[in-house]
Scaffold this active site. Structure first.
Site, PDB file in Angstrom:
ATOM      1  N   GLU A  44      11.398  -7.898  -2.027  1.00 25.20           N
ATOM      2  CA  GLU A  44      11.960  -6.732  -1.358  1.00 25.20           C
ATOM      3  C   GLU A  44      11.209  -6.558  -0.049  1.00 25.20           C
ATOM      4  O   GLU A  44       9.993  -6.343  -0.034  1.00 25.20           O
ATOM      5  CB  GLU A  44      11.846  -5.463  -2.198  1.00 25.20           C
ATOM      6  CG  GLU A  44      12.652  -4.330  -1.573  1.00 25.20           C
ATOM      7  CD  GLU A  44      12.184  -2.963  -1.958  1.00 25.20           C
ATOM      8  OE1 GLU A  44      11.509  -2.323  -1.130  1.00 25.20           O
ATOM      9  OE2 GLU A  44      12.483  -2.534  -3.082  1.00 25.20           O
ATOM     10  N   LEU A  45      11.963  -6.638   1.068  1.00 27.16           N
ATOM     11  CA  LEU A  45      11.334  -6.756   2.377  1.00 27.16           C
ATOM     12  C   LEU A  45      11.686  -5.571   3.275  1.00 27.16           C
ATOM     13  O   LEU A  45      11.898  -4.474   2.797  1.00 27.16           O
ATOM     14  CB  LEU A  45      11.729  -8.099   2.989  1.00 27.16           C
ATOM     15  CG  LEU A  45      11.491  -9.311   2.059  1.00 27.16           C
ATOM     16  CD1 LEU A  45      11.971 -10.594   2.691  1.00 27.16           C
ATOM     17  CD2 LEU A  45      10.024  -9.408   1.650  1.00 27.16           C
ATOM     18  N   CYS A  82      10.264   1.869   2.434  1.00 23.24           N
ATOM     19  CA  CYS A  82      11.163   0.776   2.818  1.00 23.24           C
ATOM     20  C   CYS A  82      12.612   1.225   2.912  1.00 23.24           C
ATOM     21  O   CYS A  82      13.392   0.649   3.682  1.00 23.24           O
ATOM     22  CB  CYS A  82      11.028  -0.371   1.829  1.00 23.24           C
ATOM     23  SG  CYS A  82      11.287   0.105   0.107  1.00 23.24           S
ATOM     24  N   TRP A 135       0.808  -1.219   0.000  1.00 20.45           N
ATOM     25  CA  TRP A 135       0.000   0.000   0.000  1.00 20.45           C
ATOM     26  C   TRP A 135       0.839   1.267   0.000  1.00 20.45           C
ATOM     27  O   TRP A 135       0.344   2.326  -0.375  1.00 20.45           O
ATOM     28  CB  TRP A 135      -0.916   0.030   1.231  1.00 20.45           C
ATOM     29  CG  TRP A 135      -0.201  -0.197   2.535  1.00 20.45           C
ATOM     30  CD1 TRP A 135      -0.120  -1.379   3.212  1.00 20.45           C
ATOM     31  CD2 TRP A 135       0.547   0.755   3.299  1.00 20.45           C
ATOM     32  NE1 TRP A 135       0.637  -1.231   4.354  1.00 20.45           N
ATOM     33  CE2 TRP A 135       1.057   0.077   4.440  1.00 20.45           C
ATOM     34  CE3 TRP A 135       0.843   2.115   3.147  1.00 20.45           C
ATOM     35  CZ2 TRP A 135       1.838   0.706   5.403  1.00 20.45           C
ATOM     36  CZ3 TRP A 135       1.623   2.749   4.102  1.00 20.45           C
ATOM     37  CH2 TRP A 135       2.110   2.046   5.221  1.00 20.45           C
ATOM     38  N   PRO A 158      -2.804  -5.914  -5.978  1.00 25.41           N
ATOM     39  CA  PRO A 158      -2.382  -4.769  -5.170  1.00 25.41           C
ATOM     40  C   PRO A 158      -2.956  -4.890  -3.771  1.00 25.41           C
ATOM     41  O   PRO A 158      -4.006  -5.508  -3.565  1.00 25.41           O
ATOM     42  CB  PRO A 158      -2.981  -3.578  -5.919  1.00 25.41           C
ATOM     43  CG  PRO A 158      -4.202  -4.134  -6.584  1.00 25.41           C
ATOM     44  CD  PRO A 158      -3.870  -5.553  -6.940  1.00 25.41           C
ATOM     45  N   GLY A 215       7.011  -6.262   0.612  1.00 28.39           N
ATOM     46  CA  GLY A 215       6.263  -6.163   1.852  1.00 28.39           C
ATOM     47  C   GLY A 215       7.139  -6.486   3.047  1.00 28.39           C
ATOM     48  O   GLY A 215       8.367  -6.333   2.994  1.00 28.39           O
TER      49      GLY A 215
END
Length: 527
Positions: free
Chosen positions: A264-265, A298, A167, A192, A242
């Site tokens: 990708e965290l 992130c 989001w 999404p 996420g």
């Protein structure tokens, strides 16, 4: 944006922030037969949109449609598969007004930070439109026997790529991972996050308007379970952005099926202000590193490490700048920071601040909830005295909270930057670029910016972007960002003689002859 109701709290006609007719138009491509879900705008807390969600069976149907479209798409020349991206580039820039409104309404971020998503989409469009054909071109490799062995590596699409996007960047992260997947010859099933639904659907509409054939991007809507999980369970390759906890689950599911995944965290990112930093540049740069998108980014910094030689001077300027930040939940330019996305994020951020204070940390500025501005707005916050007993020391806050640490050397700064399970992004501020590069090489992070917060590394689309350690697997952008969506196939043609059958030689004589040939190949320097 004509469909946005300016003041949903006072306008009696304002059942929803976005006109339901516009929502129906956006959702017409969605495969969904499940229960309805209503989202709310973090700007006011008012209802944003209601839409049907996708069941696991709907996801399977969407995947079937995508597979049918992909078989035709894979036969299209790469140059044609990439050509429409230049049209999309212009559409994204031309229609940015609506896109910016939707990004703000769904994520709560300030308009300037929403524009970063528009710019990112344009950059990715241009890069893969210009470079996609070369990146996917067949590659000649040295054969086992030079000249008479011709080996070629081809890049074949996986089939259907599943993308589960978050989001916090509803435009950028729903679109820019899909573009190279499509250029590589795949179809995409996109799920999404519900809070980013309208932005993602508007972007998919622009992709079709730009010339992408209908059916290649299928959209399914709904929560992680069952919708997102069904995408993970059936796609031929997974792209997930996420949390680290969910990323581990996605990786395990992909591993059981022996399909690839790019993840990708989370991050616990550090910005280091060295003793020789130019404070005039560093202060606004660090401000953006810590508080862009209200810290819901992130690659934003949650650790502010400052050399003690400049700590007092830097802090005086920095705290003054933080205190003067303009907070707003309006759909216009001029705000320095917007809102958190919702009540859960508000509780997490305030919980980290309260926990730190309870254990002895000091609030140097900020720390307050500002419902007078918006229901989920928290002041940009700087803490000092954060220790290991506090949750915000090692856990990702994902909000406008940064902990200040004073250090006496570069070695101490690097050690602190690396003292985390994460390794996504870092930022180093120094007048000496060589020093900055040397420090960057010692930091365990997938991207390190020297004299920039995050945008320089992120926006350099030709270079890879991703995380080390618990911050993920794989990379987006650049060569790796498109080749991950392909399988490498080695096609080798042997001429004149067979490898295991030389004329006039057999058994031991064949072995002696091949031994001499191998020695010659080494002597002439061949790999």
């Amino acid at each position: 944006m004509a469909d946005v109701i300016a003041d949903p709290e006072t306008d009696p006609r304002a059942t929803f922030v976005v006109d339901p007719g516009r929502v129906r138009a956006l959702t017409r491509r969605v495969v969904a037969s499940g229960p309805e879900l209503t989202t709310h705008s973090p700007m006011t807390g008012a209802p944003l949109a209601t839409f049907a969600t996708s069941t696991a069976a709907d996801v399977v149907e969407a995947l079937g449609r995508a597979r049918a479209a992909q078989r035709r798409w894979a036969e299209v020349p790469v140059a044609e598969r990439a050509r429409w991206l230049l049209t999309l580039h212009d559409l994204v820039l031309d229609r940015q007004g609506e896109l910016l409104d939707l990004v703000q309404l769904e994520s709560g971020k300030a308009r300037a930070h929403a524009f970063e998503e528009v710019a990112d989409c344009a950059l990715v469009c241009r890069y893969y439109a210009r470079r996609g054909r070369a990146l996917l071109a067949p590659e000649r490799h040295l054969g086992v026997f030079p000249v008479i062995t011709r080996s070629t590596e081809h890049h074949r699409p996986h089939g259907v790529v599943g993308i589960v996007s978050p989001w916090n960047y509803p435009l950028s992260l729903s679109v820019t991972d899909a573009l190279p997947a499509l250029v590589a010859g795949n179809a995409v099933v996109l799920r999404p996050d519900p809070q980013g639904t309208l932005t993602a659907l508007a972007a998919v509409g622009l992709m079709v308007e730009a010339g992408l054939p209908e059916g290649l991007v299928q959209v399914v809507l709904g929560p992680g379970e069952p919708t997102g999980q069904a995408v993970v369970d059936h796609a031929d390759y997974m792209c997930f952005t996420g949390s680290t906890a969910t990323g581990r689950t996605v990786a395990a599911a992909a591993g059981r099926r022996l399909v690839g995944a790019s993840l990708e965290l989370g991050g616990k990112n550090t910005v280091y202000v060295a003793a020789d930093a130019d404070l005039r540049r560093a202060v606004p740069g660090v401000l953006r590193a810590c508080f862009a998108s209200a810290g819901q980014l992130c690659v934003s910094a949650e650790r502010l490490v400052v050399h003690e030689a400049v700590a007092d001077a830097f802090l005086a300027r920095f705290l003054d700048a933080v205190g003067r930040m303009r907070l707003s939940t309006d759909l216009h330019w001029g705000a320095d920071m917007g809102s958190l996305v919702g009540p859960a994020q508000l509780a997490r951020v305030l919980g980290h601040v309260d926990d730190a204070v309870a254990h002895g940390a000091r609030v140097l500025t900020g720390g307050a909830h500002r419902p007078d501005i918006g229901p989920y707005v928290v002041e940009p916050t700087v803490l000092e005295g954060v220790t290991r007993e506090m949750a915000c020391r090692d856990e990702e806050t994902f909000g406008p909270v940064v902990a200040l640490y004073r250090v006496g050397s570069d070695d101490e700064a690097v050690a602190l930057a690396n003292d985390t399970e994460y390794g996504l992004n870092a930022s180093v501020w120094t007048r000496d670029v060589a020093r900055g590069r040397a420090l960057a090489a010692r930091i365990q992070a997938g991207t390190v910016n020297v004299n920039e917060a995050y945008a320089a590394a992120w926006g350099s689309i030709g270079s890879p972007m991703g995380g080390m350690k618990a911050s993920g697997l794989g990379r987006r952008h650049g060569r790796e960002g498109i080749l991950k969506y392909t399988e490498s196939q080695n096609v080798t043609v042997q001429g004149l003689v067979n490898v295991g059958d030389a004329p006039g030689l057999a058994g031991e004589a064949y072995g002696r002859g091949l031994t001499r040939a191998l020695r010659v190949l080494k002597a002439v320097g061949l790999p």
